[in-house]
Design an enzyme around this catalytic site. Structure first.
Site, short mmCIF file in Angstrom:
data_model
loop_
_atom_site.label_atom_id
_atom_site.label_comp_id
_atom_site.label_asym_id
_atom_site.label_seq_id
_atom_site.Cartn_x
_atom_site.Cartn_y
_atom_site.Cartn_z
N SER A 1 0.83 -1.20 0.00
CA SER A 1 0.00 0.00 0.00
C SER A 1 0.87 1.25 0.00
O SER A 1 1.73 1.41 -0.87
CB SER A 1 -0.93 -0.06 1.22
OG SER A 1 -1.88 0.95 1.17
N ARG B 1 -11.27 6.38 10.94
CA ARG B 1 -10.80 5.00 10.88
C ARG B 1 -11.89 4.07 10.36
O ARG B 1 -11.62 3.11 9.63
CB ARG B 1 -10.34 4.56 12.27
CG ARG B 1 -9.79 3.15 12.32
CD ARG B 1 -8.63 2.97 11.38
NE ARG B 1 -7.98 1.67 11.55
CZ ARG B 1 -7.01 1.23 10.78
NH1 ARG B 1 -6.58 1.97 9.78
NH2 ARG B 1 -6.45 0.07 11.00
N ASP C 1 -8.89 -6.50 -4.12
CA ASP C 1 -8.52 -5.17 -3.62
C ASP C 1 -9.18 -4.11 -4.50
O ASP C 1 -8.75 -3.88 -5.62
CB ASP C 1 -6.99 -5.04 -3.64
CG ASP C 1 -6.50 -3.72 -3.07
OD1 ASP C 1 -7.33 -2.83 -2.77
OD2 ASP C 1 -5.28 -3.58 -2.92
N HIS D 1 -7.97 -5.10 0.20
CA HIS D 1 -6.68 -4.40 0.31
C HIS D 1 -5.82 -4.96 1.44
O HIS D 1 -4.60 -5.04 1.33
CB HIS D 1 -6.95 -2.91 0.53
CG HIS D 1 -5.73 -2.05 0.47
ND1 HIS D 1 -4.92 -1.97 -0.66
CD2 HIS D 1 -5.16 -1.23 1.38
CE1 HIS D 1 -3.92 -1.14 -0.41
NE2 HIS D 1 -4.03 -0.68 0.81
N ASP D 2 -6.45 -5.33 2.53
CA ASP D 2 -5.73 -5.83 3.70
C ASP D 2 -5.00 -7.14 3.45
O ASP D 2 -4.20 -7.57 4.28
CB ASP D 2 -6.70 -6.03 4.88
CG ASP D 2 -6.63 -4.88 5.86
OD1 ASP D 2 -5.83 -3.95 5.63
OD2 ASP D 2 -7.38 -4.89 6.85
#
Lengths: 399, 201
Positions: A174, A244, A339, A372-373
């Site tokens: 990322s 967040r 992602d 994405h994680d």
């Protein structure tokens, strides 16, 4: 180099079986160190920081030739604490501990791994919480807006400090991958390989939009006080929480959210209220609360800006191949199919530019459900690939 | 994993290496574990990339020290610009792609020349098995009808008329059986065909 071989790492060696496989283990107890820099750094935004500190950790041993160093760049909320644990807090496991350690894909028995908290961060390196020597007060809202390029410039000074002329590899996922990419442009001769994982050559309008929602949540929190909340004994916790929560939605895929939470109810029945009805709400609130406890809102604002401004092709009329023309490194580019934040198509733009420039590049698209994680998770194919690539790096640099 | 031991493990590899100019650029479509590319790197000093869809093969390519771009060659070669390679190679894959015509066209867009190898369906042993009423199974066609990846098998005669109809110029041809060059009646006696082709004049 003065302090880099202190008793920072107590490695537990990987146990080698007869078939060549290893039991992987943790790098063990680690301790952060601080490097002080008194040479001013001129930032992209025009501001100059006269002196600053970088907090970093190292694992493994730098070989005599200094060829086996690997720089691990962190993404949005992580830090210099990449692997291992702390003596006083065994639960504080490094954020990429599944990737880095004895016998792991980035094998600390062979490589000397450096993790660093970037300037503007909130884990010990000079940032908005630090005291501005000019005023004697915390920088707060006055801390300049930094960029990926600024970070890379300061990381290069840390490399000088550690006696590393050329990294065997610079790697990250990322935002960390953006730093690896910037390294190949800014210091082409100071790294042999770049691992660019879950990256994008620049943020899309949608990416920037999510960041702007996060920033507005923080800035409009009454406890923000223009970023000088430290002086008011306040913390814009509510804003940071929402920021967040928004971010977290973008890190997960629709599928993984569906399978993890679906429409599961928190209390087993509907209450027709604004309390948490669905598990996903509870999860996001938990993530938001946890984050707001340890992360600094000023840092969050700046890191979202770091993301927004990253666009190496911008100065080259949008031509990424031209932007990457100085690069001499070999590349491993990895994306994850689900992602949607930095989709595989965005990684392919990087690959296409590298192909155009005839750079050594390998590209893999990992079919992982996590969004994405995924770059942080323990996926066997992903880790085998990184391991194979590091075997190649080891041959290349004699590690 | 053999790390460039300098020998061609498949008979068509030596034929391909014989045609590829030293120091040229190569794109290997469906490159598998990267053995051919590695062989060409070691024996001809080529620079190149493989395209491969399978995860395990991509990892094997990394182990073999060759560049690989994971992707589905059936979806075209959008990441590669026109005429960016001296050679585009399709080794024992033509018969397994869904759109053979499109892949051939893409090869000649991205590369100045193409090299393709495929099992010759006209090989006498195949003909004999068909004549006896069974689908052929052999060294070069080692699958049963129900598990074969091969969807577009052709004969040497089929391939040459395909090229002629599309103005594809055949530069060289090599026909092999058990690694030996076949000089006579190639469409009958040849098990494996290797073609070097370019755009027509």
């Amino acid at each position: 180099m003065q302090d880099s071989h202190g008793p920072g790492t107590q490695a537990l060696p990987g146990f080698l079986f007869m078939d060549g496989s290893t039991i992987t283990s943790s790098v063990g107890i680690v301790a952060p160190r601080v490097a002080k820099f008194s040479e001013p750094v001129a930032l992209r935004c025009g501001a100059v920081i006269d002196e600053y500190e970088l907090v970093y950790e190292t694992y493994g041993t730098l070989n005599a030739e200094g060829t086996n160093a690997v720089l691990v760049c962190h993404a949005l909320n992580a830090s210099h604490h990449v692997a291992g644990t702390y003596a006083d807090d065994p639960s504080a496991v490094g954020w990429w501990d599944n990737m880095i350690g004895p016998g792991k894909p980035v094998d600390t028995n062979r490589f000397f791994v450096v993790g660093v908290n970037n300037v503007g961060g909130c884990h010990g390196s000079t940032g908005p919480k630090s005291v501005n020597p000019g005023t004697g007060k915390p920088w707060g809202g006055q801390f300049p807006v930094v960029t990926v390029e600024d970070w890379v410039a300061t990381q290069a000074r840390l490399a000088d400090h550690l006696g590393i002329r050329q990294f065997a590899a610079v790697m990250g996922g990322s935002l960390g991958a953006m730093q690896a990419l910037a390294w190949t442009i800014q210091f082409p001769d100071r790294l042999r390989h770049a691992l660019v994982i879950a990256c994008t050559p620049n943020l899309s309008a949608q990416n920037i939009a999510f960041n702007e929602v996060a920033r507005q949540a923080i800035i409009t929190d009454p406890d923000f006080h223009g970023g000088d909340y430290y002086l008011h004994g306040a913390t814009p916790t509510r804003g940071l929480r929402v920021a967040r929560m928004v971010g977290h939605i973008t890190y997960l895929s629709d599928d993984v959210m569906a399978s993890k939470f679906g429409r599961q109810l928190k209390h087993g029945r509907l209450n027709y209220s604004f309390d948490t009805e669905f598990e996903i709400e509870s999860y996001l609130r938990h993530q938001g609360n946890k984050f707001a406890e340890y992360f600094d809102a000023n840092t969050y604002l700046r890191i979202t800006k770091v993301l927004d401004y990253f666009d190496p092709a911008f100065e080259h009329g949008g031509d990424l191949a031209r932007a990457l023309a100085p690069a001499r490194a070999s590349f491993l580019v990895i994306s994850f199919t689900t992602d949607w934040r930095f989709s595989p198509e965005r990684s392919r733009e990087i690959v296409k530019a590298l192909l155009h420039n005839r750079r050594n590049v390998t590209y893999a698209e990992i079919d992982a459900p996590h969004g994405h994680d995924a770059f942080l998770l323990d996926d066997a194919r992903y880790h085998r690939l990184v391991e194979a690539y590091f075997n190649r790096i080891a041959l290349d640099v004699g590690a | 994993m053999s790390q460039g031991n300098g020998t061609a493990s498949r008979p068509d590899y030596a034929a391909i290496a014989g045609w590829v100019r030293p120091g040229s650029s190569v794109l290997d479509l469906g490159c598998g574990d990267g053995t051919l590319l590695r062989y060409l790197q070691d024996s001809r000093g080529v620079t190149g990339y493989g395209v491969e869809i399978d995860d395990a093969n991509v990892i094997a390519c990394v182990g073999n020290g060759v560049n690989v771009v994971q992707g589905d060659l059936e979806r075209g070669l959008a990441d590669f610009v026109d005429r960016s390679f001296d050679y585009v190679i399709l080794s024992q894959t033509l018969q397994a792609v869904k759109n053979s015509e499109r892949v051939m066209k893409e090869m000649l867009r991205v590369g100045r020349e193409g090299i393709v190898t495929f099992p010759n369906f006209g090989y006498w042993k195949n003909r004999l098995q068909i004549a006896s009423g069974r689908m052929p199974v052999s060294e070069n066609l080692p699958y049963q009808w129900f598990n074969t990846p091969n969807v577009h098998l052709c004969t040497i005669a089929d391939f040459e008329s395909f090229c002629a109809e599309r103005n594809i110029r055949i530069v060289e041809r090599k026909v092999l059986t058990r690694g030996e060059t076949v000089a006579w009646w190639p469409n009958l006696l040849g098990a494996l065909a290797v073609y070097h082709f370019g755009n027509g004049a």
